[in-house]
Design a protein around this motif. Structure first.
Motif, PDB file in Angstrom:
ATOM      1  N   PRO A  75      25.127  65.581  30.893  1.00  0.00           N
ATOM      2  CA  PRO A  75      26.220  66.169  30.098  1.00  0.00           C
ATOM      3  C   PRO A  75      25.934  67.602  29.662  1.00  0.00           C
ATOM      4  CG  PRO A  75      25.781  63.920  29.390  1.00  0.00           C
ATOM      5  CD  PRO A  75      24.683  64.288  30.337  1.00  0.00           C
ATOM      6  N   ASP A  76      24.666  67.899  29.345  1.00  0.00           N
ATOM      7  CA  ASP A  76      24.298  69.277  29.014  1.00  0.00           C
ATOM      8  C   ASP A  76      24.564  70.197  30.188  1.00  0.00           C
ATOM      9  OD1 ASP A  76      23.438  68.539  26.498  1.00  0.00           O
ATOM     10  OD2 ASP A  76      21.338  69.081  26.799  1.00  0.00           O
ATOM     11  N   VAL A  77      24.103  69.791  31.363  1.00  0.00           N
ATOM     12  CA  VAL A  77      24.268  70.614  32.559  1.00  0.00           C
ATOM     13  C   VAL A  77      25.750  70.822  32.870  1.00  0.00           C
ATOM     14  CG1 VAL A  77      23.924  70.667  35.065  1.00  0.00           C
ATOM     15  CG2 VAL A  77      22.027  70.030  33.555  1.00  0.00           C
ATOM     16  N   THR A  78      26.524  69.769  32.752  1.00  0.00           N
ATOM     17  CA  THR A  78      27.966  69.880  33.011  1.00  0.00           C
ATOM     18  C   THR A  78      28.622  70.860  32.058  1.00  0.00           C
ATOM     19  OG1 THR A  78      28.088  67.624  33.882  1.00  0.00           O
ATOM     20  CG2 THR A  78      30.143  68.596  33.084  1.00  0.00           C
ATOM     21  N   TRP A  79      28.300  70.754  30.774  1.00  0.00           N
ATOM     22  CA  TRP A  79      28.848  71.669  29.770  1.00  0.00           C
ATOM     23  C   TRP A  79      28.512  73.112  30.153  1.00  0.00           C
ATOM     24  CZ3 TRP A  79      27.736  75.590  26.467  1.00  0.00           C
ATOM     25  CH2 TRP A  79      28.554  75.780  25.352  1.00  0.00           C
ATOM     26  N   CYS A  80      27.268  73.333  30.522  1.00  0.00           N
ATOM     27  CA  CYS A  80      26.835  74.692  30.854  1.00  0.00           C
ATOM     28  C   CYS A  80      27.531  75.210  32.116  1.00  0.00           C
ATOM     29  CB  CYS A  80      25.322  74.719  31.032  1.00  0.00           C
ATOM     30  SG  CYS A  80      24.405  74.555  29.479  1.00  0.00           S
ATOM     31  N   GLN A  81      27.696  74.349  33.092  1.00  0.00           N
ATOM     32  CA  GLN A  81      28.392  74.770  34.311  1.00  0.00           C
ATOM     33  C   GLN A  81      29.828  75.171  34.009  1.00  0.00           C
ATOM     34  OE1 GLN A  81      27.772  71.296  36.762  1.00  0.00           O
ATOM     35  NE2 GLN A  81      25.927  72.144  37.711  1.00  0.00           N
ATOM     36  N   GLU A  82      30.480  74.416  33.139  1.00  0.00           N
ATOM     37  CA  GLU A  82      31.864  74.722  32.780  1.00  0.00           C
ATOM     38  C   GLU A  82      31.973  76.048  32.033  1.00  0.00           C
ATOM     39  OE1 GLU A  82      33.042  71.328  30.554  1.00  0.00           O
ATOM     40  OE2 GLU A  82      33.430  70.074  32.340  1.00  0.00           O
ATOM     41  N   LYS A  83      30.944  76.343  31.207  1.00  0.00           N
ATOM     42  CA  LYS A  83      30.965  77.565  30.400  1.00  0.00           C
ATOM     43  C   LYS A  83      30.261  78.726  31.080  1.00  0.00           C
ATOM     44  CE  LYS A  83      32.894  75.183  27.069  1.00  0.00           C
ATOM     45  NZ  LYS A  83      34.322  75.353  26.735  1.00  0.00           N
ATOM     46  N   LYS A  84      29.712  78.478  32.287  1.00  0.00           N
ATOM     47  CA  LYS A  84      28.997  79.512  33.044  1.00  0.00           C
ATOM     48  C   LYS A  84      27.790  80.048  32.273  1.00  0.00           C
ATOM     49  CE  LYS A  84      32.872  80.940  35.955  1.00  0.00           C
ATOM     50  NZ  LYS A  84      33.662  79.737  35.692  1.00  0.00           N
ATOM     51  N   VAL A  85      27.043  79.106  31.707  1.00  0.00           N
ATOM     52  CA  VAL A  85      25.782  79.403  31.025  1.00  0.00           C
ATOM     53  C   VAL A  85      24.675  78.652  31.757  1.00  0.00           C
ATOM     54  CG1 VAL A  85      24.492  79.209  28.860  1.00  0.00           C
ATOM     55  CG2 VAL A  85      26.951  79.660  28.803  1.00  0.00           C
ATOM     56  N   ASP A  86      23.571  79.310  32.066  1.00  0.00           N
ATOM     57  CA  ASP A  86      22.466  78.631  32.741  1.00  0.00           C
ATOM     58  C   ASP A  86      21.703  77.745  31.761  1.00  0.00           C
ATOM     59  OD1 ASP A  86      22.967  79.724  35.267  1.00  0.00           O
ATOM     60  OD2 ASP A  86      21.869  81.554  34.780  1.00  0.00           O
ATOM     61  N   TYR A  87      21.096  76.697  32.291  1.00  0.00           N
ATOM     62  CA  TYR A  87      20.468  75.660  31.467  1.00  0.00           C
ATOM     63  C   TYR A  87      18.970  75.611  31.749  1.00  0.00           C
ATOM     64  CZ  TYR A  87      19.829  70.971  29.419  1.00  0.00           C
ATOM     65  OH  TYR A  87      19.428  69.885  28.670  1.00  0.00           O
ATOM     66  N   LEU A  88      18.178  75.783  30.707  1.00  0.00           N
ATOM     67  CA  LEU A  88      16.718  75.793  30.830  1.00  0.00           C
ATOM     68  C   LEU A  88      16.106  74.709  29.944  1.00  0.00           C
ATOM     69  CD1 LEU A  88      14.083  77.083  31.864  1.00  0.00           C
ATOM     70  CD2 LEU A  88      14.228  78.711  29.965  1.00  0.00           C
ATOM     71  N   PRO A  89      15.873  73.512  30.483  1.00  0.00           N
ATOM     72  CA  PRO A  89      15.282  72.446  29.666  1.00  0.00           C
ATOM     73  C   PRO A  89      13.812  72.698  29.370  1.00  0.00           C
ATOM     74  CG  PRO A  89      15.583  71.698  31.915  1.00  0.00           C
ATOM     75  CD  PRO A  89      16.205  73.060  31.843  1.00  0.00           C
ATOM     76  N   VAL A  90      13.366  72.210  28.229  1.00  0.00           N
ATOM     77  CA  VAL A  90      11.979  72.299  27.804  1.00  0.00           C
ATOM     78  C   VAL A  90      11.290  70.975  28.086  1.00  0.00           C
ATOM     79  CG1 VAL A  90      10.431  72.562  25.814  1.00  0.00           C
ATOM     80  CG2 VAL A  90      12.488  73.990  26.001  1.00  0.00           C
ATOM     81  N   ILE A  91      10.101  71.039  28.689  1.00  0.00           N
ATOM     82  CA  ILE A  91       9.273  69.850  28.871  1.00  0.00           C
ATOM     83  C   ILE A  91       7.922  70.105  28.217  1.00  0.00           C
ATOM     84  CG2 ILE A  91      10.486  69.188  30.974  1.00  0.00           C
ATOM     85  CD1 ILE A  91       8.108  70.192  32.591  1.00  0.00           C
ATOM     86  N   PHE A  92       7.255  69.036  27.776  1.00  0.00           N
ATOM     87  CA  PHE A  92       5.973  69.206  27.075  1.00  0.00           C
ATOM     88  C   PHE A  92       5.050  68.042  27.419  1.00  0.00           C
ATOM     89  CE2 PHE A  92       8.580  66.571  24.434  1.00  0.00           C
ATOM     90  CZ  PHE A  92       7.756  65.789  23.629  1.00  0.00           C
ATOM     91  N   PRO A  93       3.723  68.255  27.403  1.00  0.00           N
ATOM     92  CA  PRO A  93       2.790  67.235  27.888  1.00  0.00           C
ATOM     93  C   PRO A  93       2.492  66.107  26.914  1.00  0.00           C
ATOM     94  CG  PRO A  93       1.595  69.195  27.253  1.00  0.00           C
ATOM     95  CD  PRO A  93       3.054  69.549  27.162  1.00  0.00           C
ATOM     96  N   GLY A  94       2.661  66.343  25.622  1.00  0.00           N
ATOM     97  CA  GLY A  94       2.332  65.356  24.594  1.00  0.00           C
ATOM     98  C   GLY A  94       2.345  66.048  23.246  1.00  0.00           C
ATOM     99  N   PHE A  95       1.935  65.323  22.218  1.00  0.00           N
ATOM    100  CA  PHE A  95       1.993  65.926  20.877  1.00  0.00           C
ATOM    101  C   PHE A  95       1.012  65.226  19.936  1.00  0.00           C
ATOM    102  CE2 PHE A  95       3.623  66.531  16.588  1.00  0.00           C
ATOM    103  CZ  PHE A  95       3.972  67.879  16.580  1.00  0.00           C
ATOM    104  N   SER A  96       0.325  66.036  19.123  1.00  0.00           N
ATOM    105  CA  SER A  96      -0.554  65.517  18.074  1.00  0.00           C
ATOM    106  C   SER A  96      -0.871  66.666  17.122  1.00  0.00           C
ATOM    107  CB  SER A  96      -1.855  64.972  18.682  1.00  0.00           C
ATOM    108  OG  SER A  96      -2.674  64.367  17.697  1.00  0.00           O
ATOM    109  N   TRP A  97      -0.851  66.403  15.818  1.00  0.00           N
ATOM    110  CA  TRP A  97      -1.142  67.495  14.872  1.00  0.00           C
ATOM    111  C   TRP A  97      -1.780  66.980  13.571  1.00  0.00           C
ATOM    112  CZ3 TRP A  97       4.079  69.882  12.727  1.00  0.00           C
ATOM    113  CH2 TRP A  97       4.882  68.871  12.218  1.00  0.00           C
ATOM    114  N   VAL A  98      -2.737  66.105  13.710  1.00  0.00           N
ATOM    115  CA  VAL A  98      -3.432  65.553  12.546  1.00  0.00           C
ATOM    116  C   VAL A  98      -4.131  66.650  11.750  1.00  0.00           C
ATOM    117  CG1 VAL A  98      -5.351  64.093  11.805  1.00  0.00           C
ATOM    118  CG2 VAL A  98      -3.722  63.246  13.490  1.00  0.00           C
ATOM    119  N   ASN A  99      -4.876  67.520  12.434  1.00  0.00           N
ATOM    120  CA  ASN A  99      -5.642  68.545  11.734  1.00  0.00           C
ATOM    121  C   ASN A  99      -4.742  69.572  11.061  1.00  0.00           C
ATOM    122  OD1 ASN A  99      -8.071  67.351  12.574  1.00  0.00           O
ATOM    123  ND2 ASN A  99      -8.068  68.500  14.493  1.00  0.00           N
TER     124      ASN A  99
END
Length: 407
Positions: A281-305
C-alpha cells in the motif's frame, strides 16, 4: 568479498537500484583533538565499566595505532580495549573502503540540526563531512547529506537552512559539479531531511513546508531533490505519526519518502506480514503521487547500556539479529513489495546495536557492562550480507526466504 579491482564506481546520478547505509560519524574519543570527550561512547561523562553508551564493540583490529584510542575497558586476557574516532580521516576512509569492498553503494551522512550552532560540535561534524566526501570520491562510493531535525524546538528549523548556506558557501557541498561522489536524483543534488511528522516533534508543518520550499526552490541555495524521513505509519496517520492529513500534502512535494522502521517490527514473520499490510500500500500510494519510496531495514536492536545511562531499564538483545535472517527478511519483503532502493540503518550505530560494520566478537564484557556479540559469525558478516542484499535487489541473486549462506 569483492576486491577493489572488481568494483566499479557507483552511478551517483540516482539512488534507484542502490543500497545505501546511514553513517552516524558521531563517535569521539579523549585525545582525538575534537575536545568532545567520549562523545556517544560514554554515559554520564564517563566511559568505563558501568558507564557506556554503546551496545556493541567496534572491531579495530585493522586500524593503525594512530587510529586506535585506549579505554579503561579490558578484554578477558587483560589487554586494553580500544575504540575509534570518527574525526580520524584514515578511519573514515577505511569505513568507505569496507563499503566498496562489500558492494555497498554509499552512505547518508547524518548531520544533527541541534549541534549546528555550537562550534564545539559543529567543527568536528565538518571534519567528518570532509572525510566522508574525500573517502567517497576515493573509493567510488556515493554520499548524501542527511539533516536529522530531532531535538530542534519550534522555530529552530531555520538552523538547518543557515547551516546549509554555510556549507554551500564555504565547502561547496553539492555545488559546481566538483563532487562526483555526491548522489543526485531526478537530475538534482539529493538532500535528506529527517523527522517530519513524528508525534513527539515540536516542529510545525509550516516550518517543514518552508524547508521544502527553500531546498527545492531557493534561487541561490536550492535546486535540490528532497528525501523526507517520516514515521513508519505516515500513510495511515496513526501510531508514531501525527494525524494531520496535511502531512500527505508535504510528502507529495518531496522526491523520496523514507519511513523509519527501526523498532517497528521484530521478527522475520513480522517482516513477511508487512508486504501486503504496509509495504505494497505504501508503494502504491507513492506511485500514484509520483514520489519514490525508500524503505528502511535494520539488522536488530538493543540499547541496555544507553538506557542505563538515562536511568531506564531495557531488554538486552531486544530484537535479535538471528544471524542476519531478520535483516534479510526485511530486504526480501521490500523487494516483493516493489521497492527499487533500500536504506540500511545503520553502518556504525553501535549505540542501539544496529551497526553493520565490523564489530568485535571478543568485547570487553564485565559484570558492570555487557556488550552484544555473536562469536559464531565473522566480524564482517553484516557487511557481506548487505552486499548480497544489493545483488538481490538488482536481480543478481535469488530472492529466497532464507538468507544466503556464506562459503
Amino acid at each position: 568479498m569483492a576486491s577493489a579491482a572488481d568494483v566499479s564506481r557507483v552511478d551517483t546520478s540516482t539512488i534507484t537500484g542502490k543500497v545505501v547505509t546511514g553513517y552516524q560519524g558521531w563517535f569521539r574519543c579523549e585525545g582525538d583533538g575534537s575536545n568532545n570527550g567520549w562523545h556517544h561512547y560514554g554515559a554520564k561523562g564517563k566511559f568505563e565499566p558501568g558507564f557506556a553508551g554503546i551496545e556493541m564493540w567496534p572491531d579495530v583490529s585493522e586500524l593503525t595505532e594512530e587510529e586506535k584510542f585506549a579505554t579503561p575497558f579490558r578484554h578477558t586476557d587483560g589487554s586494553v580495549a580500544h575504540v575509534f574516532s570518527s574525526v580520524k580521516e584514515a578511519t573514515v576512509r577505511r569505513h568507505f573502503e569496507w563499503m566498496r569492498d562489500y558492494g555497498i553503494d554509499g552512505a547518508f551522512l547524518q548531520r544533527f540540526g541541534v549541534q549546528t550552532k555550537d562550534k564545539r560540535f559543529r567543527d568536528p561534524m565538518d571534519q567528518v563531512l570532509a572525510h566522508c566526501r574525500a573517502a567517497a570520491n576515493a573509493t567510488g562510493r556515493g554520499w548524501i547529506l542527511m539533516y536529522d531535525l530531532t531535538g530542534l524546538k519550534a522555530g529552530e528549523s531555520t538552523r538547518v537552512i543557515e547551516d546549509w548556506k554555510r556549507l554551500v558557501d564555504e565547502k561547496r557541498v553539492a555545488r559546481d559539479g566538483s563532487d562526483a561522489a555526491y548522489f543526485r536524483h531526478h537530475g538534482k543534488p539529493l538532500i535528506s531531511l529527517w523527522g517530519l511528522g513524528f508525534k513527539e516533534s515540536p516542529l510545525t508543518l509550516e516550518e517543514w513546508s518552508a524547508l521544502l520550499t527553500f531546498f527545492k526552490d531557493d534561487a541561490q541555495y536550492g535546486g535540490c531533490s528532497v528525501m523526507l524521513g517520516v514515521p513508519y505509519h505516515w500513510r495511515t496517520l496513526d501510531r508514531d505519526s501525527i494525524s494531520d492529513p496535511k502531512l500527505h500534502e508535504l510528502i507529495t512535494r518531496a522526491d523520496i519518502v523514507s519511513p523509519w522502521a527501526v523498532g517497528r517490527l521484530a521478527t522475520p514473520q513480522d517482516a513477511a506480514n508487512r508486504v501486503e499490510k504496509v509495504l505494497k500500500p505504501d508503494v502504491t500510494w507513492c506511485q500514484e503521487k509520483k514520489v519514490d519510496y525508500l524503505p528502511v531495514i535494520f539488522p536488530g536492536f538493543s540499547w541496555v547500556n544507553l538506557s542505563k545511562g538515562r536511568g531506564q531499564e531495557a531488554k538486552f538483545d531486544a530484537i535479535p539479529r538471528l544471524g542476519g535472517q531478520f535483516l534479510w527478511s526485511q530486504a526480501i519483503a521490500a523487494k516483493r513489495a516493489g521497492s527499487q532502493m533500500l536504506y540500511v540503518a545503520m553502518f556504525d550505530e553501535v549505540d542501539e546495536a544496529t551497526a553493520i560494520f565490523k564489530t568485535s566478537n571478543n568485547p570487553p564484557n564485565s559484570d558492570a557492562t555487557k556488550f552484544l556479540a555473536d562469536p559464531s559469525l565473522k566480524s564482517d558478516h553484516y557487511l557481506w550480507l548487505v552486499g548480497r542484499i544489493g545483488q538481490m535487489l538488482r536481480g543478481e541473486l535469488d530472492a529466497s526466504d532464507s538468507r544466503p549462506e556464506r562459503k
